[in-house]
Design an enzyme around this catalytic site. Sequence first.
Site, PDB file in Angstrom:
ATOM      1  N   SER A 110      22.322 132.764  96.737  1.00 36.44           N
ATOM      2  CA  SER A 110      23.586 133.040  96.087  1.00 36.44           C
ATOM      3  C   SER A 110      24.623 133.503  97.116  1.00 36.44           C
ATOM      4  CB  SER A 110      23.371 134.094  95.031  1.00 36.44           C
ATOM      5  OG  SER A 110      24.569 134.328  94.368  1.00 36.44           O
ATOM      6  N   GLY A 111      25.764 132.902  97.106  1.00 32.11           N
ATOM      7  CA  GLY A 111      26.834 133.292  98.021  1.00 32.11           C
ATOM      8  C   GLY A 111      26.749 132.599  99.369  1.00 32.11           C
ATOM      9  N   THR A 115      28.410 126.154  96.136  1.00 34.98           N
ATOM     10  CA  THR A 115      29.448 125.616  95.253  1.00 34.98           C
ATOM     11  C   THR A 115      30.623 125.087  96.063  1.00 34.98           C
ATOM     12  OG1 THR A 115      28.727 127.202  93.608  1.00 34.98           O
ATOM     13  CG2 THR A 115      30.849 126.161  93.239  1.00 34.98           C
ATOM     14  N   ASN A 160      28.182 137.566  95.494  1.00 33.26           N
ATOM     15  CA  ASN A 160      29.232 136.535  95.515  1.00 33.26           C
ATOM     16  C   ASN A 160      30.231 136.829  94.407  1.00 33.26           C
ATOM     17  OD1 ASN A 160      30.754 134.231  95.502  1.00 33.26           O
ATOM     18  ND2 ASN A 160      29.027 132.799  95.346  1.00 33.26           N
ATOM     19  N   SER A 163      30.060 133.759  91.745  1.00 30.01           N
ATOM     20  CA  SER A 163      28.700 133.215  91.756  1.00 30.01           C
ATOM     21  C   SER A 163      28.466 132.334  90.537  1.00 30.01           C
ATOM     22  CB  SER A 163      27.720 134.385  91.765  1.00 30.01           C
ATOM     23  OG  SER A 163      26.419 133.887  91.754  1.00 30.01           O
ATOM     24  N   SER A 164      27.911 131.170  90.792  1.00 26.86           N
ATOM     25  CA  SER A 164      27.611 130.279  89.661  1.00 26.86           C
ATOM     26  C   SER A 164      26.373 130.845  88.964  1.00 26.86           C
ATOM     27  CB  SER A 164      27.299 128.883  90.146  1.00 26.86           C
ATOM     28  OG  SER A 164      28.107 128.561  91.238  1.00 26.86           O
ATOM     29  N   GLY A 390      20.231 129.391  94.242  1.00 24.01           N
ATOM     30  CA  GLY A 390      19.265 129.434  95.327  1.00 24.01           C
ATOM     31  C   GLY A 390      18.135 130.401  95.037  1.00 24.01           C
ATOM     32  N   GLU A 392      16.004 133.439  94.849  1.00 22.09           N
ATOM     33  CA  GLU A 392      16.467 134.818  94.666  1.00 22.09           C
ATOM     34  C   GLU A 392      15.298 135.791  94.759  1.00 22.09           C
ATOM     35  OE1 GLU A 392      18.730 135.085  91.051  1.00 22.09           O
ATOM     36  OE2 GLU A 392      20.494 134.166  91.968  1.00 22.09           O
TER      37      GLU A 392
HETATM   38  N1  LIG Z   1      33.085 126.407 103.790  1.00 20.41           N
HETATM   39  C1  LIG Z   1      33.617 127.581 103.420  1.00 20.41           C
HETATM   40  N2  LIG Z   1      34.764 127.977 103.963  1.00 20.41           N
HETATM   41  C2  LIG Z   1      35.328 129.143 103.585  1.00 20.41           C
HETATM   42  N3  LIG Z   1      34.784 129.990 102.730  1.00 20.41           N
HETATM   43  C3  LIG Z   1      33.604 129.672 102.171  1.00 20.41           C
HETATM   44  C4  LIG Z   1      32.979 128.435 102.474  1.00 20.41           C
HETATM   45  N4  LIG Z   1      31.834 128.378 101.772  1.00 20.41           N
HETATM   46  C5  LIG Z   1      31.786 129.525 101.052  1.00 20.41           C
HETATM   47  N5  LIG Z   1      32.841 130.310 101.280  1.00 20.41           N
HETATM   48  C6  LIG Z   1      33.110 131.616 100.686  1.00 20.41           C
HETATM   49  O1  LIG Z   1      31.941 132.132 100.167  1.00 20.41           O
HETATM   50  C7  LIG Z   1      32.045 132.384  98.792  1.00 20.41           C
HETATM   51  C8  LIG Z   1      30.794 132.043  98.087  1.00 20.41           C
HETATM   52  O2  LIG Z   1      30.555 130.685  98.103  1.00 20.41           O
HETATM   53  P1  LIG Z   1      29.881 129.899  96.920  1.00 20.41           P
HETATM   54  O3  LIG Z   1      29.970 128.480  97.238  1.00 20.41           O
HETATM   55  O4  LIG Z   1      30.403 130.332  95.623  1.00 20.41           O
HETATM   56  O5  LIG Z   1      28.403 130.361  97.056  1.00 20.41           O
HETATM   57  P2  LIG Z   1      27.150 129.934  96.186  1.00 20.41           P
HETATM   58  O6  LIG Z   1      27.640 128.858  95.265  1.00 20.41           O
HETATM   59  O7  LIG Z   1      26.187 129.456  97.169  1.00 20.41           O
HETATM   60  O8  LIG Z   1      26.734 131.090  95.485  1.00 20.41           O
HETATM   61  C9  LIG Z   1      33.182 131.535  98.317  1.00 20.41           C
HETATM   62  O9  LIG Z   1      33.836 132.145  97.243  1.00 20.41           O
HETATM   63  C10 LIG Z   1      34.089 131.495  99.549  1.00 20.41           C
HETATM   64  O10 LIG Z   1      34.905 132.641  99.588  1.00 20.41           O
HETATM   65 MG   LIG Z   2      27.561 128.767  93.319  1.00 22.78          MG
END
Ligand SMILES: Nc1ncnc2c1ncn2[C@@H]1O[C@H](COP(=O)(O)OP(=O)(O)O)[C@@H](O)[C@H]1O
Ligand SMILES: [Mg+2]
Length: 1110
Positions: A110-111, A115, A160, A163-164, A390, A392
């Site tokens: 997560s984070g 996404t 996050n 977070s989804s 992911g 956890e």
């Molecule tokens: N490629 C990227 N460039 C800039 N910031 C990113 C990038 N990937 C993730 N982040 C930052 O990290 C945070 C969490 O990413 P996210 O994709 O929501 O994580 P996950 O879906 O894996 O939980 C996003 O809100 C963003 O602020």
């Molecule tokens: Mg996500």
Amino acid sequence: MSKMEAKTSLLDNMIGVGDMVLLEPLTEESFINNLKNRFEHGEIYTYIGSVVISLNPYKPLPIYTADKVEEYRNRNFYELSPHIYALADEAYRSLRDQDKDQCILITGESGAGKTEASKLVMSYVAAVCGKGQEVNKVKEQLLQSNPVLEAFGNAKTVRNDNSSRFGKYMDIEFDFKGDPLGGVISNYLLEKSRVVKQPRGERNFHIFYQLLSGASEDTLKTLKLDRDLGKYNYLSLDSASVNGLDDAANFRTVRNAMQIVGFMEDEVQSVLQLVAAILKLGNIEFKPESRVNGFDESRVKDKNDLKEMCELMGIEQAALERAFSFRTVEARTDKVSTTLNVAQAYYARDALAKNLYSRLFSWLVARINESIKAQFKARKKVMGVLDIYGFEIFEDNSFEQFIINYCNEKLQQIFIELTLKEEQEEYVREGIEWTNIEYFNNAIICDLIENNQSGILAMLDEECLRPGTVTDETFLDKLNTICAEHQHFESRLSKNSKFLTDHSLPHSCFRIQHYAGKVLYRVEGFVDKNNDLLYRDLSQAMYKANHSLMKLLFPEGNPIKVNLKRPPTAGFQFRASVGTLMKNLLTKNPNYIRCIKPNDKKASHIFTDSLVCHQVRYLGLMENVRVRRAGYAFRQAYEPCLERYKMLCKQTWPHWRGPAREGVEVLLNDLQIPQEEFSYGRSKIFIRNPRTLFTLEEKRARCLEDLATLIQKIYRGWKQRTLFLLMKRSQIVVAAWYRRYAQQKKYQQIKSSTIVVQSFIRGWKARMILRELKYQKRCKEAVTTIAAYWHGTQARRELRRLKEEARRKHAVAVIWAYWLGLKVRREYRKFFRANAGKKIYKFTIQRIMQKYFLELKKTMPSMSPIDKSWPPRQYLFLEGTHTELRRIFHLWRCKKYREQFTEQKKAIYEEKLEASEIFKDKKALYPSSVGQPFRGDYLEIKMNPKYQKLNTLVDEKVIIADVVNKINRANGKGAARIFLLTKSSLMLADLKTGQLKASVPLADVSGVSVSSQTDGFFALRLKEGSASAAKGDFLLSSERLIEIITKLHRTKAGCEDREQINVDILDEFLVQFKQHKVCVKFLQGGPKNGNSVTCKRKNNRLLEVSVPSP
Ligand SMILES: Nc1ncnc2c1ncn2[C@@H]1O[C@H](COP(=O)(O)OP(=O)(O)O)[C@@H](O)[C@H]1O
Ligand SMILES: [Mg+2]
């Protein structure tokens, strides 16, 4: 692909190594260090072969621009530095060009950026695929589904902020051209417990906060909501506002996105009403009420929220209230109603809220799918993007974590299946000798969880369905007995006494050794969560709601469709959906993105080694690298390999003519690389040790430098030569032009000088000639002049001589003449005296005559016969001659005059002459007649129709036709009569009628008598004895008496008998009147008569005519 592009590579300008396969030495430490090194230089992407490792930068990077998209578009995977776009491009192109369905598997905790990564992939594909109105609409809808799902499915967690809280798999469908047609979204296990309770520092789903802060006052009013977040039990307050998250703005974004995706306005309202209802539901509280049977029964504490919720949803308040107090259990035949205590009521309320929300979420996904589904049934190519929660590991792991980790376990399976197996298969395919590499296959763990008989999920289901008391403990007992032997299952109470003393393992827990590490699960809540129980009374109450969406969400509440069968458990459902997903993924070509979180603080520049190390371990990245390197660290098709390293060997540089493979062989032999370092595959060269590759790279770099120098040298040489040649050419051109110009100038100068000289010479020559000519001319002139003068002189001399001679001759002649004269005179003096007088006289006379005639000639009178002038005579002795000459001249000119007369004129003049002969100086009337022309026929009888009759009588030429007065012999009065005279006769006729009165043959006329005076009386005397004379003579009067008588006279003279008519001019004559004669006497009239002539009969014998005196 151009040659220039081929030169760039993943290996150029590399920070650390871009591909972990090339890492040397390969240890966990070097692996982490490489990641760290790259991370610190802003390189968040690193490859392991075709797998992309992505580190969350936690800050916006400038590597997602449109230019970057263009840079990575249509390029080979290893061509440019590692990027998620390279993977997306590879996937999209093999989908479009090789017709292979693709899936992009994004994993990580997560984070870690899953996404975000999925969104980057989608936006890249959207940017590079086809364009057009329809296509753009599809793209827009696909992209806009994200904000909607994120609002309802994402929440702030400690890891996050966005977070989804659900797993998402999206199939994007393309047509054969690679244009997007639509998509299908599948959602997995929404973390619905979050609706009613959130861990510390976390929030409920975004939509609640967005609605309360973003909706207008009006909307809130109709939803019966208050903006104050503190008023709602389900919302945690300690982290209500999140840094960098503008809920109000996001609410507008979500509403806009819903509109774009295709939600109707009433659908949006329904959704928001449900969200509001859940908030209201959370505020319903219960209090115990003691019953007779000693049990406590729950009662709704404050009915206001309940009422409002029921109003909002159109639910019968009493029914809902009852559902919170009683529970009806239906057995096969009978219904049993039991009361609910307060705890059960709260449980029921929360269960309702959770179910309501998760069903709403599923409905949203279904609704979005309906909008974005492909319109055409054509064959589609599919690109699946999997963004699933992911692995956890929390301190306290429950059913959700178990499920999530099971899912990750399955994904790892796929990864192993597809990557490691694929790798090994490639060697076989390429015909490389290969000894299988051992790697950990987590199939055994999957089996532990999902096995149909002895799997944990199967046992949980079994426990849930088992009659009798079922608790989490009984479930654990069951696990302990059945899974005790399993290598990856650990439990304190299992038969296996291995963990008896393990104090890290509490009694109420079991532990599973996942591929990514050991996870301790607390069994509490497993059964409940798996059952996911919602009392039927509640679902029925919901179904009764006067709200179409609500009704739709609770179909089992329909009393007609009472279904006594239990609904499938959560675990069962999840297992099934994961099963389908896996099947689905296996048919596709996988593309991996492994997301790693560099730190726990969401900070952009911290790289926590231990945290990364942990993720690297459980993601199995090292194994991934090892498998890739077990055989050969690097492989490349022969053509690009030869292209890249051909400069290292003389035979292959610059061009290799022959198969690429042989070229590579020659190259490697030439470089004396040990045989065991590489293997020749069918289409690729495999290099065992990364060091070898680096040696090659180093040599290449050095060689490139040399080549660069060489190229530079040659280029400079070429450039200078070209420049020189150009200059030379230019110089020649310039020189040629200049020479030409100079020669032209010179030529012109010479030409003009020549012309000057020439002209001077010509001038000089001409002048010479001229001078010569002039001289000659002058000479000639001089000669002529001299000759002329000479001739003149001679002539004059001659003339003078001749003159002298002539003079002399003349003088001689004169002298001679004089001498002769003298001699003659002397001699003839005596003769002269005798004859000279006569001769002189004769001479003188002759001379005078001569003079006279010459004089006369000059003074001759005019030729007019009436001219009486005549020059005077000068000499008396010529008197006779003079007169005679005058007479002769007159006769001559008269003759001349006559000669010019015509016959007619002559006749007229003859007539006039005759008249003058008869009357001149005899009758006083005559002079007045001289000027009058004798016209004769005055009446023009022939022409006048009045006298036609008369005309017929006259067959001869009319000589006279005039009006006369016939004097009446009785009284002397006159009567007008026509007087006609022809050659033979004369006639009298009536003036008016033309009646002939008398006709007398001319032969019978003997004479005419007239007076001497001015009157016009005349008497025609007839021959005595003739027939005409019987009536007596005629006495007539006419003004044209002279003419009549003259003509009569002439005519009579012209007759055959040629008798002359007698004209008697007497003032007294006798006229024969019948028997007797009457005397006509003319008197000079006195003044009393005036100017007219009067005639009076005096007596028988006398007729007196008085004529006015002249
Ligand atoms: N490629 C990227 N460039 C800039 N910031 C990113 C990038 N990937 C993730 N982040 C930052 O990290 C945070 C969490 O990413 P996210 O994709 O929501 O994580 P996950 O879906 O894996 O939980 C996003 O809100 C963003 O602020
Ligand atoms: Mg996500």
